[in-house]
Scaffold this active site. Structure first.
Site, PDB file in Angstrom:
ATOM      1  N   CYS A 164      -3.273   4.613   9.645  1.00 44.80           N
ATOM      2  CA  CYS A 164      -1.986   4.035  10.053  1.00 44.80           C
ATOM      3  C   CYS A 164      -1.271   4.886  11.092  1.00 44.80           C
ATOM      4  CB  CYS A 164      -1.095   3.858   8.832  1.00 44.80           C
ATOM      5  SG  CYS A 164      -1.812   2.759   7.609  1.00 44.80           S
TER       6      CYS A 164
ATOM      7  N   CYS B 119       0.836  -1.203   0.000  1.00 45.57           N
ATOM      8  CA  CYS B 119       0.000   0.000   0.000  1.00 45.57           C
ATOM      9  C   CYS B 119       0.873   1.256   0.000  1.00 45.57           C
ATOM     10  CB  CYS B 119      -0.932  -0.040   1.219  1.00 45.57           C
ATOM     11  SG  CYS B 119      -2.118   1.310   1.251  1.00 45.57           S
ATOM     12  N   CYS B 120       1.913   1.266   0.851  1.00 43.78           N
ATOM     13  CA  CYS B 120       2.824   2.422   0.850  1.00 43.78           C
ATOM     14  C   CYS B 120       3.501   2.568  -0.511  1.00 43.78           C
ATOM     15  CB  CYS B 120       3.890   2.262   1.942  1.00 43.78           C
ATOM     16  SG  CYS B 120       3.300   2.522   3.624  1.00 43.78           S
TER      17      CYS B 120
ATOM     18  N   CYS C 191      -0.804   8.697   7.216  1.00 40.52           N
ATOM     19  CA  CYS C 191      -2.164   8.398   6.776  1.00 40.52           C
ATOM     20  C   CYS C 191      -3.068   8.132   7.985  1.00 40.52           C
ATOM     21  CB  CYS C 191      -2.157   7.180   5.866  1.00 40.52           C
ATOM     22  SG  CYS C 191      -1.390   7.472   4.272  1.00 40.52           S
TER      23      CYS C 191
ATOM     24  N   CYS D  50       8.078   4.021   5.468  1.00 43.52           N
ATOM     25  CA  CYS D  50       7.135   3.647   4.421  1.00 43.52           C
ATOM     26  C   CYS D  50       7.837   3.402   3.092  1.00 43.52           C
ATOM     27  CB  CYS D  50       6.088   4.756   4.264  1.00 43.52           C
ATOM     28  SG  CYS D  50       6.800   6.366   4.013  1.00 43.52           S
TER      29      CYS D  50
HETATM   30  S1  SF4 Z   1       0.607   4.754   5.586  1.00 43.60           S
HETATM   31 FE1  SF4 Z   1      -1.044   3.193   5.532  1.00 43.60          FE
HETATM   32  S2  SF4 Z   1      -2.678   3.987   4.172  1.00 43.60           S
HETATM   33 FE2  SF4 Z   1      -0.821   5.244   3.901  1.00 43.60          FE
HETATM   34  S3  SF4 Z   1       0.172   4.383   2.142  1.00 43.60           S
HETATM   35 FE3  SF4 Z   1       1.109   3.384   3.921  1.00 43.60          FE
HETATM   36  S4  SF4 Z   1      -0.126   1.541   4.371  1.00 43.60           S
HETATM   37 FE4  SF4 Z   1      -1.262   2.822   2.907  1.00 43.60          FE
END
Ligand code: SF4
Length: 226
Positions: free
Chosen positions: A196, A109-110, A193, A220
């Site tokens: 998170c 996701c990151c 985010c 991240c």
């Molecule tokens: S911090 Fe969480 S929502 Fe944001 S990009 Fe990374 S995993 Fe995804």
């Protein structure tokens, strides 16, 4: 690479702007450090460039801060969103809140929401300026005020407040009446985010509220060296 470790944050920024002008941009993610860097930069260069990565999962307080910053400094912000197709594929296959299911999925996701957009943001730039500090986490302890970013085409990465403490940031923010992310008033000490990030208790490591369900590193992928 010139050794600028003994220079002040203002000297480092002056060096950066005199070398790179408008081909260097400030990374803005809504942290108190980012506003400090922008404030310092705006005293050296009129309308400094800045960019942000809108992951689509940011807290509303971060958007409010970005608009406050636009107004106060009369700057526009270059916004980079995730690649539409990659995002749609990821969510279709793994769900909306995939990051809670495993570290690999969190990193995925990151990667889609941050790392790939950062590559696009930096393409064409000669350098970027960050609010990274050495005492934020072990993985940041060795950063230099000016370094070569091998992960992004060997452009220059400038970390003018690398040697500042969290207390220095608070003091500068207060004494200069800077806008700040209102989540700091709710116990947050590092802001990413919305799903998170959570507040931390007094005495806990400021970055421990990031991906709190995971053990190990709190990165991240934006600032990882090759
Ligand atoms: S911090 Fe969480 S929502 Fe944001 S990009 Fe990374 S995993 Fe995804």
């Amino acid at each position: 690479m010139q050794d600028l470790e003994s220079k002040t944050e203002k000297e480092v920024l002056s060096w950066a702007y005199s070398n790179f002008g408008d081909s260097i941009s400030i990374a803005f993610s809504g942290q108190m450090e980012d506003v400090v860097v922008l404030d310092l930069a705006s005293k050296i260069r009129k309308n400094p460039r800045l960019f942000t990565l809108d992951t689509g999962r940011l807290p509303k307080e971060t958007y409010e801060l970005m608009d406050a910053v636009r107004d106060r400094y009369n700057v526009s912000i270059d916004v980079y969103f995730p690649d539409k197709q990659k995002l749609e594929n990821m969510v279709k296959e793994h769900g909306f809140n995939l990051f809670y299911n495993s570290k690999d999925l969190r990193k995925m996701c990151c990667g889609v929401r941050k790392v790939e957009p950062l590559q696009r943001a930096l393409a064409g730039l000669s350098g970027w300026i960050t609010g990274l500090r050495r005492d934020q986490w072990d993985s940041r302890a060795q950063i230099k005020k000016v370094e070569i970013d091998e992960s992004h085409g060997n452009i220059t990465k400038v970390n003018p407040i690398a040697d500042w403490s969290y207390e220095n940031i608070l003091e500068y923010t207060k004494s200069n009446n800077l806008p700040y992310n209102k989540l700091y008033e709710k116990g947050y000490k590092s802001i990413g985010c919305e799903p998170c990030t959570r507040p931390v208790l007094e005495g806990m490591h400021p970055r421990s509220g990031r991906w709190w369900w995971e053990e190990g590193d709190k990165e991240c992928g934006l600032h990882v060296k090759e």
